[in-house]
Design a protein around this motif. Structure first.
Motif, mmCIF file in Angstrom:
data_model
loop_
_atom_site.group_PDB
_atom_site.id
_atom_site.type_symbol
_atom_site.label_atom_id
_atom_site.label_comp_id
_atom_site.label_asym_id
_atom_site.label_seq_id
_atom_site.Cartn_x
_atom_site.Cartn_y
_atom_site.Cartn_z
ATOM 1 N N ALA A 103 -1.792 -29.498 23.478
ATOM 2 C CA ALA A 103 -1.333 -28.621 22.397
ATOM 3 C C ALA A 103 -0.940 -29.438 21.164
ATOM 4 O O ALA A 103 -1.243 -29.059 20.029
ATOM 5 C CB ALA A 103 -0.145 -27.783 22.878
ATOM 6 N N GLU A 104 -0.311 -30.605 21.421
ATOM 7 C CA GLU A 104 0.195 -31.419 20.301
ATOM 8 C C GLU A 104 -0.929 -32.127 19.539
ATOM 9 O O GLU A 104 -0.695 -32.699 18.486
ATOM 10 C CB GLU A 104 1.248 -32.420 20.799
ATOM 11 N N ILE A 123 -4.391 -27.827 28.599
ATOM 12 C CA ILE A 123 -4.901 -29.178 28.885
ATOM 13 C C ILE A 123 -5.861 -29.239 30.082
ATOM 14 O O ILE A 123 -6.664 -30.153 30.195
ATOM 15 C CB ILE A 123 -3.710 -30.154 29.033
ATOM 16 N N GLN A 126 0.920 -17.053 37.783
ATOM 17 C CA GLN A 126 2.357 -16.835 38.037
ATOM 18 C C GLN A 126 2.562 -16.257 39.435
ATOM 19 O O GLN A 126 1.796 -15.395 39.855
ATOM 20 C CB GLN A 126 2.931 -15.862 37.000
HETATM 21 N N1 SAH Z 1 1.146 -19.506 29.868
HETATM 22 C C1 SAH Z 1 0.556 -19.681 31.173
HETATM 23 C C2 SAH Z 1 0.777 -21.063 31.803
HETATM 24 C C3 SAH Z 1 2.141 -21.672 31.662
HETATM 25 S S1 SAH Z 1 2.407 -23.089 32.684
HETATM 26 C C4 SAH Z 1 0.987 -18.572 32.102
HETATM 27 O O1 SAH Z 1 1.943 -17.861 31.826
HETATM 28 O O2 SAH Z 1 0.361 -18.390 33.148
HETATM 29 C C5 SAH Z 1 2.241 -24.427 31.557
HETATM 30 C C6 SAH Z 1 0.809 -24.840 31.296
HETATM 31 O O3 SAH Z 1 0.813 -25.933 30.372
HETATM 32 C C7 SAH Z 1 0.035 -25.343 32.499
HETATM 33 O O4 SAH Z 1 -1.140 -24.566 32.633
HETATM 34 C C8 SAH Z 1 -0.305 -26.814 32.166
HETATM 35 O O5 SAH Z 1 -1.569 -27.210 32.641
HETATM 36 C C9 SAH Z 1 -0.281 -26.792 30.665
HETATM 37 N N2 SAH Z 1 -0.001 -28.055 29.947
HETATM 38 C C10 SAH Z 1 0.769 -29.092 30.333
HETATM 39 N N3 SAH Z 1 0.858 -30.004 29.355
HETATM 40 C C11 SAH Z 1 0.111 -29.550 28.313
HETATM 41 C C12 SAH Z 1 -0.160 -30.044 27.001
HETATM 42 N N4 SAH Z 1 0.348 -31.194 26.554
HETATM 43 N N5 SAH Z 1 -0.937 -29.298 26.196
HETATM 44 C C13 SAH Z 1 -1.446 -28.108 26.617
HETATM 45 N N6 SAH Z 1 -1.213 -27.612 27.852
HETATM 46 C C14 SAH Z 1 -0.442 -28.301 28.689
#
Ligand code: SAH
Length: 478
Positions: free
Chosen positions: A387-388, A360, A309
């Motif tokens: 995630a899905e 991912i 972040q």
């Molecule tokens: N929670 C973390 C990151 C949030 S950003 C933080 O606060 O730092 C969103 C994240 O989702 C990214 O790291 C991206 O790589 C991931 N992402 C995107 N599509 C995804 C999916 N289908 N399944 C799992 N992760 C995914």
């Protein structure tokens, strides 16, 4: 749908439609600005036709010139403010007019916060179908802002070019790839400004050529600077078209001499003709391959390419809210979907029985595991995947969750994930969102089984139009 319909229109119809616009390109109009859209542009109407005017504020009467007209709306350029808003302030940044990074710097900070709260409310009502009034309605809290909303960014990514034999670097002028050279950015940590200025100076002195995007020649493409806001550690990333750097040792030596806080100098090689900043190969030129930072009590290793972040002070506020909404007692199993480098997971693991994180990007999960170890946290498990896909598999394996936290990218959650959440029926869903419209869309799906209780906008990106928030949903009847 509308797009396809427009495409199929014959030339005659298109012409008719154009003729029916109540404005023409270049026309000067006088407008009453009545609102501010999600991109921070003022909204006004001319003979019922909607015009968006960047840098105009609600309550203002303005003169503007139409620069772009579409069927249902157009864009105009602000020419003169006839009657300024009491909330208008003088933007302190000297390149505010040309940069476009901070679309709200001309609006008093307290009003920016109010505007962001309103954007969240509008989306929840219009897209989510939520009623925000009456007994039992969700509470949309005022946006939590920063005491000092400047110099908050911990990462700078600056394209490098050449002018009159010197290296320049800053940002691209609007709708172009012409580089505007800047010395400092008001929302950037001073350490990052110092890194960029020093690299421009030193590399210029050593005649290291800048990359030329058009001819695809030259070497230095971007400078990326990262700083651990709580540790003061600095990382310099040089993105080059090839591995060989002339005068490499002198470059490293002089960067170290001019920037004593540097703990890590890294080279990343990107040989491709692309807008993507990073290439696949990363080499540590000097020092550590990571810098460290703390959010609350948790220590994080940040590598050149890992996502972290950009506003650490507000990240802490956001994660503390997330933790509070999770309502942990120490007995709960938590799933953290879209976990990145495990930031939220490790924050929650302090108070949960076990946390499962899924993400991912494989490198991010490697960082998450390393971060868990770094903090001696043994009750967090991470898995690479969508995630899905992963969470339904966990469900099949018999993993049950008391709380599911999601923090998806701008496009929101995959529908299959929302369906799985409805089947797993955790007591609480905590949704961290950087896009209020996809948030509202997803919450509408979850509202079948869950009641939206609280919504907390947190200002992660002062002076820009980005809106971040965290919400709490409770299972109905639980
Ligand atoms: N929670 C973390 C990151 C949030 S950003 C933080 O606060 O730092 C969103 C994240 O989702 C990214 O790291 C991206 O790589 C991931 N992402 C995107 N599509 C995804 C999916 N289908 N399944 C799992 N992760 C995914």
């Amino acid at each position: 749908m509308a797009k396809t319909a427009r495409k199929r229109r014959g030339p005659q119809q298109a012409e008719n439609a154009e003729r029916s616009y109540p404005v023409s390109l270049g026309q000067a109009v006088e407008l009453e600005v009545t609102g501010l859209n999600h991109e921070g542009a003022g909204v006004g109407r001319h003979e019922g036709y909607t015009l968006f005017v960047p840098k105009a504020l609600p309550g203002e009467r303005i003169r503007a010139k139409v620069v772009h007209a579409k069927k249902n709306f157009g864009f105009a350029e602000l020419q003169e403010i006839l009657n300024p808003s009491p909330h208008r302030t003088q933007p302190p940044c000297p390149v505010f007019d040309r940069c476009g990074g901070c679309s709200l710097q001309h609006l008093a900070y307290a009003e920016q916060l109010r505007h962001k709260q309103q954007i969240v409310k509008d989306n929840l009502q219009r897209i989510g179908g939520f009623s925000l009034e009456g007994e039992g309605a969700p509470v949309v809290h005022p946006t939590i802002g920063m005491d000092n909303p400047w110099r908050y960014r911990n990462k700078a990514q600056v394209p490098i070019g050449e002018r009159d034999g010197a290296l320049i670097g800053g940002f691209y002028a609007e709708r172009s790839h012409d580089i505007i050279d800047i010395e400092e950015c008001m929302i950037q940590h001073e350490a990052n400004d110092r890194v960029v200025a020093a690299v421009k100076r030193i590399a210029g002195r050593l005649h290291i050529p800048a990359y030329d995007e058009v001819r695809h020649t030259g070497l230095l493409r971007h400078v990326v600077a990262k700083v651990g806001a709580s540790s003061g550690e600095v990382m310099v990333v040089l993105i080059t078209t090839e591995a060989f750097i002339p005068e490499r040792e002198r470059l490293i030596e002089e960067i170290r001499r001019e920037l004593p806080d540097v703990k890590s100098i890294v080279q990343n090689i990107n040989p491709h003709k692309t807008n993507v900043i990073f290439g696949d190969r990363t080499i540590t030129l000097w020092g550590s391959d990571v810098i460290y930072d703390y959010i609350g009590r948790i220590k994080f290793a940040i590598s050149a390419r890992s996502f972290y972040q950009v506003n650490p002070e507000q990240t802490r506020v956001l994660y503390e809210k997330t933790l509070a909404y999770a309502g942990l007692t120490g007995e709960e199993t938590v799933i953290d979907a879209y976990c990145g480098i495990g930031t939220i997971s490790l924050f929650l693991a302090q108070k949960a029985k076990h946390v499962y994180g899924v993400e991912i990007v494989p490198e991010a999960i490697a960082d998450a595991n390393r971060n868990a170890e770094l903090n001696g946290i043994g009750n967090a498990t991470f898995e690479v995947g969508a995630a899905e896909v992963v969470i339904p598999a966990w469900k099949e394996q018999g993993i049950r969750a008391d709380i599911i936290v999601v923090d998806p990218p701008r496009k929101g959650c995959d529908e299959a994930l929302l369906t799985t959440i409805l089947q797993m029926k955790p007591q609480r869903v905590v949704y961290v969102s950087c896009n209020p419209s996809t948030l509202a869309r997803d919450l509408k799906v979850l509202a079948d089984l869950y009641e939206l209780k609280e919504v907390q906008p947190v200002d992660m990106f002062p002076h820009t139009d980005h809106v971040e928030c965290v919400i709490l949903m409770l299972r109905k009847g639980a």
